[in-house]
Design an enzyme around this catalytic site. Structure first.
Site, PDB file in Angstrom:
ATOM      1  N   HIS A 125     -76.555 -11.142-112.507  1.00 31.05           N
ATOM      2  CA  HIS A 125     -76.175 -12.239-113.392  1.00 31.05           C
ATOM      3  C   HIS A 125     -76.660 -13.590-112.871  1.00 31.05           C
ATOM      4  O   HIS A 125     -76.740 -14.552-113.632  1.00 31.05           O
ATOM      5  CB  HIS A 125     -74.655 -12.261-113.633  1.00 31.05           C
ATOM      6  CG  HIS A 125     -73.837 -12.690-112.454  1.00 31.05           C
ATOM      7  ND1 HIS A 125     -73.223 -11.808-111.596  1.00 31.05           N
ATOM      8  CD2 HIS A 125     -73.508 -13.928-111.986  1.00 31.05           C
ATOM      9  CE1 HIS A 125     -72.549 -12.469-110.670  1.00 31.05           C
ATOM     10  NE2 HIS A 125     -72.706 -13.761-110.887  1.00 31.05           N
ATOM     11  N   ASP A 163     -74.819  -4.860-111.684  1.00 26.16           N
ATOM     12  CA  ASP A 163     -74.940  -6.290-111.416  1.00 26.16           C
ATOM     13  C   ASP A 163     -75.607  -6.598-110.075  1.00 26.16           C
ATOM     14  O   ASP A 163     -75.107  -7.392-109.290  1.00 26.16           O
ATOM     15  CB  ASP A 163     -73.566  -6.969-111.483  1.00 26.16           C
ATOM     16  CG  ASP A 163     -73.683  -8.475-111.709  1.00 26.16           C
ATOM     17  OD1 ASP A 163     -74.817  -8.978-111.870  1.00 26.16           O
ATOM     18  OD2 ASP A 163     -72.646  -9.158-111.704  1.00 26.16           O
ATOM     19  N   SER A 234     -71.949 -15.338-105.549  1.00 26.03           N
ATOM     20  CA  SER A 234     -72.458 -14.113-106.167  1.00 26.03           C
ATOM     21  C   SER A 234     -73.826 -13.738-105.605  1.00 26.03           C
ATOM     22  O   SER A 234     -74.736 -14.567-105.555  1.00 26.03           O
ATOM     23  CB  SER A 234     -72.570 -14.290-107.680  1.00 26.03           C
ATOM     24  OG  SER A 234     -71.310 -14.486-108.253  1.00 26.03           O
TER      25      SER A 234
END
Length: 315
Positions: A125, A163, A234
């Protein structure tokens, strides 16, 4: 295979000329080396080609199992055998040095160097917007230090459901990767560290414990911890006290401190091995499905994704 099975360290030495003859080559070139790697990969094996010297047919190569702890550490170096166990502080510092900031036109995230040839792991993402058009992103290493570097990288693999994404740095250098640990060895209350760039702040590390070593979240088995994983973290690594990456940091649930999630690094290893086996130049010429992130090494003009069925006409 017999010698591999009786080897104590899952490593067998073999002369390059014998490998070449086995596949019908009289001399070596890029195609021959690639064919060797692909053939060995069928049997869960990997040939280590040193990057710091030109090969001679009489040179001896190391053939190892892809499950070898030496391969999981990102390459063979002398330190793999002779270096004493590092202190936690030193191991963590090395992990911080291998963590990078990923910069796109939509924002920033984190990542880490997973192989000495310059393969970077991050969250899908973080780079998803670039996977649909220009696959280039910027990688910032050693941020705010004297040796800070900003380099371009290409997205070569993405997985929307799990992801994660693989990037390949365009500079032909030899990088120091994060050693890869075994998430299956994690246990409740074990100390772990999350490294990344929360709110764009580089070289940031937080300490926590494993709240649940294997919990299903969004239909994916994850590592749950209370190490701080905030916006910007992330794609960064979750490491153990030996400085080994055991997970890729992804998200948290609201303001719940003990509900931070990372996917086990095992999810990434097969794609990492494929990228290494195919090599940099071929990986950069691949087709990346903008729908699911599947990587296709066979380029065609009229293309559809064999993974999800997405179809489009190439330019």
């Amino acid at each position: 295979m017999y010698e591999m099975n009786i080897s104590q360290d899952n490593i067998v030495n073999i002369r390059l000329s014998n490998l070449l003859k086995g596949l019908g080559y009289e001399s070596y070139n890029d195609t021959a080396l690639q064919d060797i790697q692909l053939y060995l990969h069928k049997y869960n094996l990997f040939a280590y080609f040193p990057l710091d010297k030109d090969l001679d047919c009489n040179d001896t190569l190391k053939i190892m199992s892809l499950n070898s702890p030496v391969f999981r550490s990102g390459g063979i170096t002398k330190s793999n055998y002779s270096e004493p166990k590092r202190s936690t502080q030193h191991a963590i510092q090395n992990a911080v040095d291998a963590t990078v900031q990923v910069i796109t036109d939509k924002g920033t995230g984190s990542g880490f160097i997973a192989h000495e040839t310059g393969i970077v792991v991050t969250a899908f993402h973080v780079v998803a917007s670039r996977a649909h058009s220009d696959r280039r992103v910027l990688i910032r290493q050693y941020a705010e230090k004297e040796n800070e570097e900003v380099s371009e990288a290409i997205i070569v693999k993405g997985h929307r459901k799990l992801d994660y994404a693989l990037l390949w740095l365009l500079e032909d250098e030899r990088y120091t990767p994060l050693p890869i640990g075994n998430p299956r060895d994690l246990h409740y209350s074990q100390t772990v560290y999350a490294i990344g760039c929360p709110a764009g702040l580089p070289n940031t590390i937080s300490k926590g414990i494993v709240a649940n070593p294997c919990v299903k979240h969004n239909e994916v088995e994850c590592i749950q911890s209370d190490a701080a994983i905030d916006h910007g973290n992330s794609g960064g690594p979750l490491i153990n006290e030996q400085g080994e990456v055991v997970g890729v940091n992804l998200w948290g649930i609201g303001n719940y401190d003990a509900a931070k999630f990372s996917i086990p690094i095992d999810y990434v290893l097969e794609d990492l091995r494929d990228a290494v086996a195919y090599g940099k130049s071929r990986s950069l010429r691949t087709l990346l499905c903008p729908s699911c992130g599947f990587l296709d090494y066979n380029c065609r003009s009229d293309w559809f994704c064999i993974n999800c069925g997405y179809q489009f006409q190439l330019d």
